[in-house]
Design a protein around this motif. Structure first.
Motif, short mmCIF file in Angstrom:
data_model
loop_
_atom_site.label_atom_id
_atom_site.label_comp_id
_atom_site.label_asym_id
_atom_site.label_seq_id
_atom_site.Cartn_x
_atom_site.Cartn_y
_atom_site.Cartn_z
N GLU A 111 -0.05 -16.49 26.33
CA GLU A 111 0.44 -17.41 26.43
C GLU A 111 1.36 -17.89 25.05
O GLU A 111 1.02 -17.25 24.19
N ARG A 112 2.38 -18.65 25.31
CA ARG A 112 3.18 -18.94 23.89
C ARG A 112 2.42 -19.23 22.82
O ARG A 112 2.52 -18.77 21.72
N ALA A 127 0.81 -16.34 21.21
CA ALA A 127 1.62 -14.98 21.26
C ALA A 127 1.65 -14.46 19.75
O ALA A 127 1.90 -13.06 19.59
N GLU A 131 2.36 -10.53 18.34
CA GLU A 131 3.68 -10.47 18.45
C GLU A 131 4.27 -9.51 17.23
O GLU A 131 3.70 -9.73 16.27
N LEU A 141 5.50 -7.23 24.85
CA LEU A 141 4.70 -8.50 24.88
C LEU A 141 5.23 -9.41 26.03
O LEU A 141 6.62 -9.87 25.85
N HIS A 142 4.70 -9.72 26.90
CA HIS A 142 4.78 -10.64 27.95
C HIS A 142 4.39 -12.15 27.67
O HIS A 142 3.30 -11.86 27.83
N ILE A 143 5.27 -12.91 27.59
CA ILE A 143 4.77 -14.30 27.40
C ILE A 143 4.95 -15.31 28.38
O ILE A 143 5.73 -15.41 29.12
N GLU A 186 4.91 -18.70 29.98
CA GLU A 186 5.75 -20.07 29.36
C GLU A 186 5.12 -21.21 30.02
O GLU A 186 5.75 -21.78 30.71
#
Length: 352
Positions: free
Chosen positions: A43-44, A47, A51, A59-61, A63
């Motif tokens: 999650e953001r 991250a 990161e 990296l899949h965030i 939102e």
């Protein structure tokens, strides 16, 4: 699997401390499978922990939104993205319904997660390889490393890092060079916590700061995160001497390097405690309502203050357990750990 190199996805969405404690998974897998593609979903808010990490490919965030429907739409879009990546292996280090659904949407042949009770909200239904933990409690890091045994037989605790860009390092280094003269040890003291059962009394924090400053060998830096300035300010006003109030950090990367520059970190069971440990800073942690066996910093050097040796401690409320740990006890622990580690007041170093 392309040219014999697996495509691997790690799922640990939040919180900050839990994402930090999942970092060893990334290190173990990269060292065991140097040619693999290794991605992560987070999650953001958390991250920045992963990161830019040199061991990570993508990296899949997620939102997550404040309102339900926009958040659901973002989640569905993430599921479509994950499905298109055609992963071979997924490791769910979170163990909730949301992470289980993401694991299922990946379509991976090997879907590794925890068995109940570590897996919650029926997330285990979406895995086809379930890691069952024993009855004896384990540190969260040790639990996460159990997932790695399903991918590689050789699993040892690695040296983990949070990547911090050079410009961020230089920005924080300037603050340290302008604020501290380098002749004393700098102790970062973090008073705010998110849950009452973790809160060491604020007047104790102030008393500890006064003890350290009166010693003459130490400077004290009061640190804080978003929405926590008032707590740090209360400690500052309660002090008889003058610790340094940390500046507002623009993001978690700045905070991580701020803690890295300190010679020792003192605080409760929080995400910043785990950040300090990951950054190689010696940690003195005070525990009350949470179990240090599961949640203490895993990486030495560290000292944990807990009242389990006192009569009737199991029946004590968390608030009372914490009050039994006096500022004098905390001061002694900080002095002893610094003496054991001999951490020099340095000008910083780079992970690059």
């Amino acid at each position: 699997m392309k040219q014999g190199s697996p495509r691997i996805l790690i799922i640990r969405l939040s919180a900050i401390g839990d994402v930090v404690r999942a970092l060893p998974i990334l290190h173990v897998l990269r060292e065991a499978l140097p040619n693999a593609r290794i991605d992560w979903i987070v999650e953001r808010r958390s991250a920045a922990v992963v990161e830019g990490h040199p061991y990570l490919d993508t990296l899949h965030i997620f939102e997550r939104q404040k309102q339900f429907w926009p958040s659901l739409q973002a989640f569905r879009e993430l599921c479509r993205t994950i499905r298109a990546e055609q992963y071979d292996i997924v490791l769910d280090a979170h163990g909730i319904l949301k992470s289980g659904v993401l694991m299922a949407c990946s379509g991976a042949r090997r879907r590794i997660g925890f068995a109940p009770p570590r897996a919650q909200e029926l997330s285990y239904l979406f895995s086809n390889r379930r890691v069952r933990l024993g009855k004896a409690p384990l540190n969260r890091v040790e639990e996460n490393l159990q997932l790695c045994h399903c991918v590689t037989p050789r699993v040892t605790y690695p040296s983990v890092t949070i990547y911090v860009p050079t410009d961020v390092q230089e920005h924080v280094d300037r603050f340290f060079d302008e604020t501290f003269d380098g002749g004393k040890y700098v102790l970062a003291v973090h008073a705010p916590v998110e849950r009452p059962e973790k809160q060491w009394p604020l007047d104790y924090f102030a008393a500890l700061c006064d003890l350290l400053l009166a010693d003459g060998r130490y400077d004290v830096l009061l640190t804080w995160g978003p929405g926590q300035f008032e707590i740090a300010e209360q400690v500052m006003h309660a002090c008889r001497r003058k610790p340094v109030m940390a500046p507002e950090t623009p993001d978690l990367k700045h905070y991580a390097w701020l803690i890295h520059r300190a010679n020792l970190y003192f605080g409760g069971d929080t995400g910043p405690m785990h950040i300090a440990s990951a950054m190689g800073t010696p940690v003195v942690a005070v525990f009350g309502g949470t179990d240090p066996v599961r949640h203490a910093p895993y990486r030495p050097p560290r000292k944990v203050l807990y009242t389990q040796d006192e009569p009737g401690w199991r029946r004590m409320p968390a608030k009372e357990r914490l009050r039994r740990i006096t500022p004098e006890m905390a001061y002694d622990a900080c002095v002893r750990l610094l003496a054991e580690t001999h951490s020099p007041a340095s000008s910083g170093s780079s992970f690059d």
